[in-house]
Motif scaffolding. Sequence first.
Motif, mmCIF file in Angstrom:
data_model
loop_
_atom_site.group_PDB
_atom_site.id
_atom_site.type_symbol
_atom_site.label_atom_id
_atom_site.label_comp_id
_atom_site.label_asym_id
_atom_site.label_seq_id
_atom_site.Cartn_x
_atom_site.Cartn_y
_atom_site.Cartn_z
ATOM 1 N N TYR A 147 -41.166 52.001 -13.555
ATOM 2 C CA TYR A 147 -39.735 52.196 -13.736
ATOM 3 C C TYR A 147 -39.459 51.914 -15.126
ATOM 4 C CZ TYR A 147 -39.436 47.005 -14.177
ATOM 5 O OH TYR A 147 -39.822 45.658 -14.505
ATOM 6 N N GLU A 148 -38.245 52.045 -15.746
ATOM 7 C CA GLU A 148 -37.944 51.464 -17.134
ATOM 8 C C GLU A 148 -37.341 50.087 -16.986
ATOM 9 O OE1 GLU A 148 -35.460 53.365 -20.859
ATOM 10 O OE2 GLU A 148 -34.725 53.967 -18.915
ATOM 11 N N PRO A 149 -38.075 49.209 -17.638
ATOM 12 C CA PRO A 149 -37.809 47.709 -17.542
ATOM 13 C C PRO A 149 -36.723 47.589 -18.643
ATOM 14 C CG PRO A 149 -39.717 47.867 -18.407
ATOM 15 C CD PRO A 149 -39.526 49.493 -17.990
ATOM 16 N N GLU A 150 -35.794 46.611 -18.306
ATOM 17 C CA GLU A 150 -34.965 46.003 -19.473
ATOM 18 C C GLU A 150 -35.207 44.638 -19.724
ATOM 19 O OE1 GLU A 150 -30.240 45.103 -19.293
ATOM 20 O OE2 GLU A 150 -30.819 47.494 -19.442
ATOM 21 N N ILE A 151 -35.398 44.215 -20.889
ATOM 22 C CA ILE A 151 -35.976 42.662 -21.245
ATOM 23 C C ILE A 151 -34.864 42.309 -22.210
ATOM 24 C CG2 ILE A 151 -38.167 43.147 -20.325
ATOM 25 C CD1 ILE A 151 -39.033 43.021 -23.196
ATOM 26 N N ALA A 152 -34.635 41.108 -22.223
ATOM 27 C CA ALA A 152 -33.811 40.378 -23.536
ATOM 28 C C ALA A 152 -34.886 40.427 -24.936
ATOM 29 C CB ALA A 152 -33.570 39.049 -23.326
ATOM 30 N N SER B 93 -42.475 52.070 -21.529
ATOM 31 C CA SER B 93 -41.241 52.334 -22.333
ATOM 32 C C SER B 93 -40.089 51.334 -21.664
ATOM 33 C CB SER B 93 -40.832 53.753 -22.231
ATOM 34 O OG SER B 93 -40.571 54.141 -20.698
ATOM 35 N N GLY B 94 -38.914 51.138 -22.208
ATOM 36 C CA GLY B 94 -38.370 50.357 -21.666
ATOM 37 C C GLY B 94 -36.662 50.089 -22.447
ATOM 38 N N ARG B 95 -35.922 49.100 -22.016
ATOM 39 C CA ARG B 95 -34.728 49.100 -22.858
ATOM 40 C C ARG B 95 -34.859 47.563 -23.197
ATOM 41 N NH1 ARG B 95 -30.244 51.766 -18.740
ATOM 42 N NH2 ARG B 95 -31.295 53.775 -18.324
ATOM 43 N N LEU B 96 -34.337 47.297 -24.341
ATOM 44 C CA LEU B 96 -34.161 46.044 -24.862
ATOM 45 C C LEU B 96 -32.898 45.319 -25.082
ATOM 46 C CD1 LEU B 96 -36.616 46.134 -27.874
ATOM 47 C CD2 LEU B 96 -37.076 45.568 -25.493
ATOM 48 N N ARG B 97 -32.298 44.457 -24.132
ATOM 49 C CA ARG B 97 -30.881 44.039 -24.086
ATOM 50 C C ARG B 97 -30.679 42.968 -25.203
ATOM 51 N NH1 ARG B 97 -26.140 46.002 -22.267
ATOM 52 N NH2 ARG B 97 -27.459 46.740 -20.441
ATOM 53 N N LEU B 98 -30.020 43.585 -26.331
ATOM 54 C CA LEU B 98 -29.818 42.838 -27.628
ATOM 55 C C LEU B 98 -28.904 41.698 -27.551
ATOM 56 C CD1 LEU B 98 -29.929 45.630 -30.138
ATOM 57 C CD2 LEU B 98 -31.730 44.461 -29.222
ATOM 58 N N PRO B 99 -28.922 40.484 -28.352
ATOM 59 C CA PRO B 99 -27.973 39.454 -28.139
ATOM 60 C C PRO B 99 -26.685 39.641 -27.919
ATOM 61 C CG PRO B 99 -29.539 38.785 -29.667
ATOM 62 C CD PRO B 99 -29.942 40.495 -29.383
ATOM 63 N N ASP B 100 -25.728 41.208 -28.796
ATOM 64 C CA ASP B 100 -24.599 41.255 -28.730
ATOM 65 C C ASP B 100 -24.396 42.168 -27.508
ATOM 66 O OD1 ASP B 100 -25.733 43.795 -29.411
ATOM 67 O OD2 ASP B 100 -24.850 44.056 -31.051
#
Length: 443
Positions: free
Chosen positions: A182-187, A271-278
């Motif tokens: 899957y495409e993970p999303e992490i901080a 691959s994945g998504r980075l959830r940024l602080p903003d």
Amino acid sequence: MRRVATADAPRARACGFAILAILPLLSGCASVIPEAGSRPATTRPAPTPAPSLGTPSYIPRPSAPASAAARPIPATPNPPLPAPVPPATATTAAEAGVLAGPEYNELGVAADQATAALKAFRLSCPSLLRRTDASGLTQNGEWAESCNAATGWADRDASNFFSRYFGTVQVGAGTAFVTGYYEPEIAASRDKRPGYDVPIYRRPADLIDVDLGVFSKDLQGKKLRGRVDGSNFVPYYDRATIERGALAGRGLEIAWAADAAEFFFLQVQGSGRLRLPDGSVMRIGYDTQNGRDYVGIGKLLLDRGELQPGQASMQGILDYLRADPVRGAAVMNENPSWVFFRELTGPGPLGALGVPVTGRASVAADPKYVPLGAPVFLSLDRAEPNGLWIAQDTGGAIKGANRFDSFWGAGEAARATAGGMAARGSALLLLPRASVARLTARP
């Protein structure tokens, strides 16, 4: 991307190979070994050691508890077609042999699955028409009719499209094993700051790919990855060395993750998504890998009795790593493979064909056994992955006939399904009718 469960497969896009007396750099890939007695052994100077490095600049720490793997929905798979035992020397689908399968209309594919598969197939066509099929099953021109038709075919009539232009074949024994990704999303953060200290690196300039086929016809199709150290070509830094700072200070960081364990699994996924602080999202995709063997830590922990059967899902391994982060860091370093990333600014994530993969429509496969871009029908002992898929990706552990890795998209539901996916049953490939006729014609 290989695998006992999702956690045990890298989404690596290329395999490294050994050269001369060097051991294989990636599990599952063939070694290049000199013929015995072909030349006397020589003494080579030892490679220069990696820079003197200290302990990691961060200590992995637990974050939010992992979600549980989805409970499997049982199903009864179709048995494979009776087939001769494939030759032990087979390394491609053509060498393993194929059998003609049933007509598409007999497969029972749901209309919505067919629609999703048609959309994904349409994206794959440009690559299908120009790639050389490593499986030996199809020729580029044989895809022209279906690809031309797909351009203007109505999505709502997808079932008739596949019925008209494709026949089915079984490769070898037809026995399938399917995992999930899957495409993970992490901080993460674009800059290093308190709480964000796990480096995410781009490809280093000193990481070199070598095509061994340039040097010898006997080595065609084999590659090697490493770095130059003086006059020697040596393996690239392994995970532990990179963790200790081998790449620090070179400006290679594209972002900084908050959780080492979550980033480890993002490397597994590729691959994945980075959830940024903003609150914004930065998407990253696989760029390359360090050429080291991939070691599935789930299997290691099972073999040692530190995890029990049924606990080696991604979720179970995360729980183990977070229970003692220092011990977890040591376990992660037993996998010497490291994945480098690049920022993606367009649609994604991208598969091995260079086109976006689609949740519940794209699978990773071994291109030596499945033409990338071809439709695949799965009938398994879990209901969730049953149906029609398009082979649009590859994985370092996705090797051999009828071995697939199903892509489930992004989000918690995708994570829960992919994290514990392990299904067995049978598989059929959908190929252009001209290909099927040629492959199954009697001598």
